[in-house]
Each structure stands twice: as C-alpha cells, then as structure tokens.
Design a protein around this motif. Structure first.
Motif, mmCIF file in Angstrom:
data_model
loop_
_atom_site.group_PDB
_atom_site.id
_atom_site.type_symbol
_atom_site.label_atom_id
_atom_site.label_comp_id
_atom_site.label_asym_id
_atom_site.label_seq_id
_atom_site.Cartn_x
_atom_site.Cartn_y
_atom_site.Cartn_z
ATOM 1 N N UNK A 1 42.371 -21.323 -22.140
ATOM 2 C CA UNK A 1 41.098 -20.812 -22.301
ATOM 3 C C UNK A 1 41.001 -19.573 -21.588
ATOM 4 N N UNK A 2 41.133 -18.270 -22.589
ATOM 5 C CA UNK A 2 41.273 -16.687 -22.223
ATOM 6 C C UNK A 2 39.870 -16.366 -21.038
ATOM 7 N N UNK A 3 39.146 -16.816 -20.787
ATOM 8 C CA UNK A 3 38.242 -16.420 -20.020
ATOM 9 C C UNK A 3 38.503 -17.115 -18.130
ATOM 10 N N UNK A 4 39.217 -18.649 -18.712
ATOM 11 C CA UNK A 4 39.769 -19.453 -17.592
ATOM 12 C C UNK A 4 40.459 -18.458 -16.626
ATOM 13 N N UNK A 5 42.019 -17.913 -17.567
ATOM 14 C CA UNK A 5 43.016 -17.491 -17.199
ATOM 15 C C UNK A 5 43.076 -16.240 -16.789
ATOM 16 N N UNK A 6 41.674 -15.500 -16.687
ATOM 17 C CA UNK A 6 41.329 -13.998 -16.760
ATOM 18 C C UNK A 6 40.298 -13.763 -15.263
ATOM 19 N N UNK A 7 39.214 -15.326 -15.078
ATOM 20 C CA UNK A 7 38.863 -15.872 -13.690
ATOM 21 C C UNK A 7 39.928 -15.979 -12.798
ATOM 22 N N UNK A 8 41.219 -16.803 -13.228
ATOM 23 C CA UNK A 8 42.055 -16.685 -11.909
ATOM 24 C C UNK A 8 43.371 -15.781 -11.794
ATOM 25 N N UNK B 1 39.183 -9.709 -6.346
ATOM 26 C CA UNK B 1 38.005 -8.758 -7.729
ATOM 27 C C UNK B 1 36.764 -9.639 -8.423
ATOM 28 N N UNK B 2 36.310 -9.161 -8.839
ATOM 29 C CA UNK B 2 35.387 -9.208 -9.742
ATOM 30 C C UNK B 2 35.543 -9.509 -10.971
ATOM 31 N N UNK B 3 34.745 -10.094 -11.876
ATOM 32 C CA UNK B 3 36.452 -10.558 -13.204
ATOM 33 C C UNK B 3 35.588 -9.422 -13.817
ATOM 34 N N UNK C 1 30.433 -12.290 -9.845
ATOM 35 C CA UNK C 1 31.635 -12.190 -8.686
ATOM 36 C C UNK C 1 32.677 -13.286 -8.272
ATOM 37 N N UNK C 2 33.716 -13.921 -9.110
ATOM 38 C CA UNK C 2 34.270 -15.102 -9.147
ATOM 39 C C UNK C 2 34.823 -15.132 -7.764
ATOM 40 N N UNK C 3 35.647 -13.833 -7.499
ATOM 41 C CA UNK C 3 36.360 -14.028 -5.803
ATOM 42 C C UNK C 3 35.828 -14.959 -4.716
ATOM 43 N N UNK C 4 34.886 -14.202 -4.702
ATOM 44 C CA UNK C 4 33.734 -14.957 -3.817
ATOM 45 C C UNK C 4 33.408 -16.654 -3.903
#
Length: 622
Positions: A18-25, A32-34, A143-146
C-alpha cells in the motif's frame, strides 16, 4: 521551471504494498514525520489516510514517480480507484503475524472491503486496536519516526498516540480448508491496480462471495472463536452495505434480476404485498425498490391500500365473540382502522366506547382450567403476562435491585409492578430481602412460580409477549448477583482441575493483593516469607490467605526437599498457581495480569484491568 528534486534516501516498495505503508517506511528511514515527507514531496497532507490511496491527482502521481525514481507500473500497484468504495471510506484490516514479520509494512489488499482473511497464517483479519478500540489507520499517522513499526498511531492527545503493538494481538484462527480461506484465496488471485474497472471487478468478486454466503452454514461457524465469528459478521455487513461500492453494485444487480416487471405485477399489483415487505424479504433498501418500481411504470400506492373484508362472519366473531380491538383486527389483515370501522357499520354492529377498555388484552378471557392466580393476574389487565414473567425472573435473584439491573429497569419500577401483581391476586407473593438474607417467595408465590413453569402457560405467555419475553437468567448471572450482594462475605470461586474455567469469578477484596502478586509471578514458585517481603502484607495474613486460595484450588503447595535446603535449616513450603488458575487468567490475556478491576457492587468486573478498589468484586472472565 526547475525539475522536482529527488530524495537522497530511498526505500524500495514491496510487491503489492500500500502507498501509505511505503511512504511511512520511507519516512522512518529518513527519520522524519510522514507529514513532513509528504510536504517535501509536494503531496497534500490529508487528514484521512485513505486519500493517499484514492485521491491523488494524475499530475502529483507522475511527480511522485519521478521524485522517487521508480520504474513504470510500481506506483499503480499501490493505489486503487475511489469507485471501489462508493460513498463510504475504506476500512483497514490487518493480520498481526504479517505486521510482525513484515516490520509494519502491509499490502494494499488490506484496504479492500472483500479482504477478510490471511491465507498465509489461516486467520481472519483484525479491525480494531486492542488498546484504544478504534481503527488504527483512519487518520494519517504523523510522527511515525518516533514509534516502532506495526504500532497503533491513533492520536490520543495533542502530542500522544496510542502506541499499542498491533502485532501482539491473538490470531483469529480458521480451521484448515475452511470455506472462508478458500474464498479468500480466489479473491487474492484478482489483480489490484489503479486502472481496475469497478463493475468488472465487482462481477468477479461477487462470483467468489455469492457461493460462499449461500453455502456457509451454522456448522461452519461453530469451530470459530466468538471473536472470529464477530469479525466475519462485521466483514459481511461491510460488504453487503449498500453505501459501499460493492454493496451498492450487488443491490443494483439484485434489483435488476429479482424485481422484474412480471414479479412486481404478481407480488405488488395483484398480490397486494407492500413494497417494504418485498424490500425486507430480498434484503434491498426500500427507497431503491420504490425508485425501481417507478422506473418500470408501476403505479405506487401511498400508505396502506383499501382492504376488502369478504368474510363478514369472521369479523363479527372477532369483534363480538372474542372481544378483539379494532386496531388488533386491522393489524392482522393488513389494513387501517377506518376500513374495519366501515365494515362494522355495514354489518350494523355498534362500536364499543373508544377507551383503553376496548383493547383486546383487556377483554380477553383465559380458560377456566388454568390456575386462578394466573387468570387473576392476566384478565382485565394490559401487562399481566409481563408482570408474571418479571416476577418469575426476579425470584431467581437475591434482591429486587439485582433483578432490576439484570432486566435493565430501575428498582422502583419493578417494585411498583410487583405491588400491582399482588393487588390483582390479592395476597403477598414474596418476602423482601434483608442483610445477607435473599428475598424468598411466600407459599402462594411459590405455587405461582410452579404454575408458570407449566408448558401450557409458557406457551400462552410466549404468544402474548412475543419478542418482549425476556429469557430466564443464566446460572452464572444469578451467582454473580449473589456474590456481589454478599460483598466480602462472598466465597472465593472454587476452581476445579480438568474443568472449564467459569465465566465469572468472585474474588473477595482481601485476596486481591495476594492474587495479583501470584499472577504477576505466575511462572515461578514462591513462599510465604517471599510474599511477605515483596508485598509487605503481614506474615500471618499471607499464611491465612494462601491457605484459603489453596482450599479453593487456586494454588498448590510443595515442601522443599533436603537437597534444596541445608540439613540444619527448616524446610520451606513453596506455592504456585494451579493449571486451573492459569486457565482462568489466560482468558484475560489482552490486559495486564497483575491488576484487577473493582467496580461498583453488583456490576461484574474483568480480571486483568485496573480501577478503584471496593470491599468486594466479581470478575467476569471470557
């Protein structure tokens, strides 16, 4: 105009991701944050996550491919057209094992409404977070990176998120070769990409789902856990909902194939079957059926069409002989009160005065062979059967308050109904409860309860109440109410070996600290002195409580061997939880095992959560 900048750090998308999964990774890899990543890529920072899958304009789509230096066809497999979802936003489901193994990355199929199972792990997909009890990806994670991958990023405050590990959820296992798994394997074979046509896709999906729904029986659901059955029912409701893309297409196709001109003429025009009945029978929205009938040129009747009563003698017998009310007769034959009144006037039958005394229930007479108390309670009253049923249920409970809570009423209302029942029969039916002494029926009340258990009277009660007839309370509900009323005097639930764990546990308040300590150290043995040192509970108190737990089957004891203890020292007694106690505690594995919940008296509580303590508590397991 300058060319769009490309990113220095890149993460290759997985096949079908999924595009949102890939951008989150990619955001995690860039630390950085999404939302900051989307801003750097020139993409709109949407509030809802699904807009990334269905709402990107073509120019942004091409820009994103160039910025990430992707080969042709990669991005097309990570998004889907919005036409697949209709008016409802897509819902995300997930497999905990796949999230754990894929480090939080997931396929685009988890967004599709017809994806309900993981064929790799043979389990149904989850929909909600176990901690915040909401769908984890409704809103765009920030803030997925945190936070570690695979955790719930649903915001709980301005700067906080839920953070629950979605990979720790238990699997909703399906038996090998289950029809749900077979259907999901066929659905997984359908290609998913940006240019997929909705109608063509719905046709293929319906070919897989329709045989599944028609062939699924109650026996196929029996091997599933209660949570798995609920998950499948939720998916089925989402798929068939007419507001969804597939549900709307299914409804349209069903209207086209079922509601033919000949069918509507036979059932509606000639058979006088209301359109609402036709819609409910075939599972179609009523407004769609009405609009379809109009499009076919069918004359639509507003309200109930006039009804002709051909059997005049039947009407005379119902109104005069059986003393039925006009509204009761009209409801049975599917017409209005005015039609019945007009036919009564044609027959020259005078109408009874318009009041409550003209209702069928007030004029009905029971067979004289029935017990006198039953007839006295029912005849000439509107709610006699309802009072009898509630009296029958209430006498199983220790107090009126606990019975009222079970029935969803206030105690004063139940007391008033029993007072009316006693007035109708003419005597006292039960003795009120006092401290640690439950309510008890009188001799006359016990006779009434015995009569209510007769099959003939139960059938009459069922016919009179219909869906309003409450079932008799289960044994565990009565035991819970009794234990809650007794408070600290209530006995500790006895756990028997090789027996199924009871659904409800009564745990008196003095045992909470000790049992909490034992559950927290459930994998090791402990002694009285060790418990005293760890908890600060007086030594004698620990000894008395541990013996109480041992007598109830919660713990088992073992005397220390000579090899474990020097010859000069006194041997200690070690205690550990029994398998029955482990089984009872395992039913609450979704919450911490070292806390208890203690709610208000009589409410029933869950073993494993935390709250304020009261004098006694009942733990609900399962």
């Amino acid at each position: 105009m300058s060319e769009p900048r490309t990113l220095a750090i890149r993460v290759l998308p997985q096949p079908g991701e999924s595009l949102d999964s890939w951008l989150e990774a990619l955001a995690r890899r860039s630390w950085t944050s999404l939302s900051a990543l989307l801003d750097a890529l020139g993409l709109p920072t949407q509030e809802r996550t699904h807009h990334l899958l269905t709402g990107l304009p073509p120019e942004m789509f091409q820009r994103l491919k160039k910025q990430l230096n992707l080969r042709a066809g990669v991005l097309e497999q990570s998004v889907v057209p919005a036409a697949l979802f209709g008016r409802r936003a897509p819902h995300w489901r997930f497999c905990p094992q796949c999230l754990r193994e894929g480090q939080g990355r997931f396929p685009i199929r988890w967004w599709l409404p017809w994806t309900f199972a993981c064929t790799k792990h043979q389990a149904l997909l989850h929909k909600r977070c176990p901690s915040c009890h909401t769908e984890p990806r409704v809103f765009l994670p920030r803030s997925v990176h945190l936070h570690p991958p695979g955790h719930c990023m649903r915001r709980t405050g301005r700067r906080t998120v839920c953070g629950a590990d979605l990979g720790e959820l238990p699997a909703l296992a399906l038996p090998h070769g289950h029809p749900l798994l077979q259907a999901q394997e066929q659905l997984n074979a359908l290609p998913v990409h940006q240019r997929m046509a909705a109608d063509r896709t719905f046709t293929k999906v319906d070919k897989c789902l329709s045989p599944l729904v028609e062939s699924m029986s109650a026996s196929d659901l029996i091997p599933l856990s209660e949570a798995a059955r609920d998950a499948w029912q939720n998916v089925l409701a989402d798929v068939t909902d007419p507001t969804t893309g597939l549900g709307g297409w299914r409804a349209q196709e069903r209207r086209r194939t079922v509601l033919t001109p000949d069918f509507l003429k036979r059932e509606y025009t000639d058979g006088r079957t209301p359109l609402r009945v036709i819609a409910d029978t075939h599972g179609l929205p009523r407004r769609h059926v009405i609009r379809h009938a109009k499009d076919l040129g069918i004359t639509i009747f507003r309200g109930i069409r006039p009804h002709i009563i051909d059997d005049k003698q039947w009407l005379r017998e119902q109104y005069l002989g059986r003393a039925r009310g006009i509204d009761d007769i009209a409801q049975e034959i599917g017409t209005t009160n005015n039609v019945v009144i007009r036919h009564l006037e044609d027959l020259g039958i005078p109408r009874r005065p318009f009041s409550a005394r003209s209702l069928t229930a007030l004029n009905a007479k029971l067979d004289e062979s029935l017990p006198p108390d039953i007839r006295a309670a029912v005849e000439g009253t509107l709610h006699g059967w309802l009072r009898l049923r509630r009296f029958q249920i209430s006498m199983a409970f220790p107090t009126i308050s606990s019975a009222a809570q079970h029935l969803g009423l206030v105690s004063s209302a139940l007391t008033t109904q029993f007072h009316q029942l006693e007035q109708a029969i003419g005597t006292q039916l039960f003795h009120r409860s006092v401290r640690h002494s439950p309510q008890q029926p009188t001799v006359r009340g016990a006779t009434l309860l015995h009569d209510l258990r007769q099959s003939q009277i139960e059938e009459l009660m069922q016919n009179a109440l219909g869906q309003r007839m409450d079932p008799l309370p289960a044994r565990d509900a009565v035991d819970t109410a009794t234990a809650a009323v007794d408070g600290q005097q209530g006995a500790l639930t006895v756990l028997r070996p090789h027996a199924t764990a009871p659904r409800r546990l009564n745990i008196p308040a003095p045992l909470h600290p000790l049992l909490s300590h034992l559950l927290h150290h459930s994998d090791e043995e402990t002694s009285v002195s060790q418990i005293h040192t760890a908890t600060g509970i007086p030594f004698n108190t620990v000894y008395k409580q541990i013996k109480r737990l041992e007598a109830a089957g919660w713990v088992t004891s073992r005397l220390e061997t000579h090899a474990e203890r020097p010859a000069a020292a006194r041997r200690r007694t070690f205690y550990s939880l029994t398998p029955a106690a482990h089984q009872a505690a395992a039913t609450t594995a979704d919450v911490p095992r070292h806390d208890f919940v203690h709610e208000k008296r009589g409410s029933g509580t869950d073993l494993g959560e935390s709250s304020q303590s009261v004098t006694g508590a009942t733990a609900r397991v399962g």
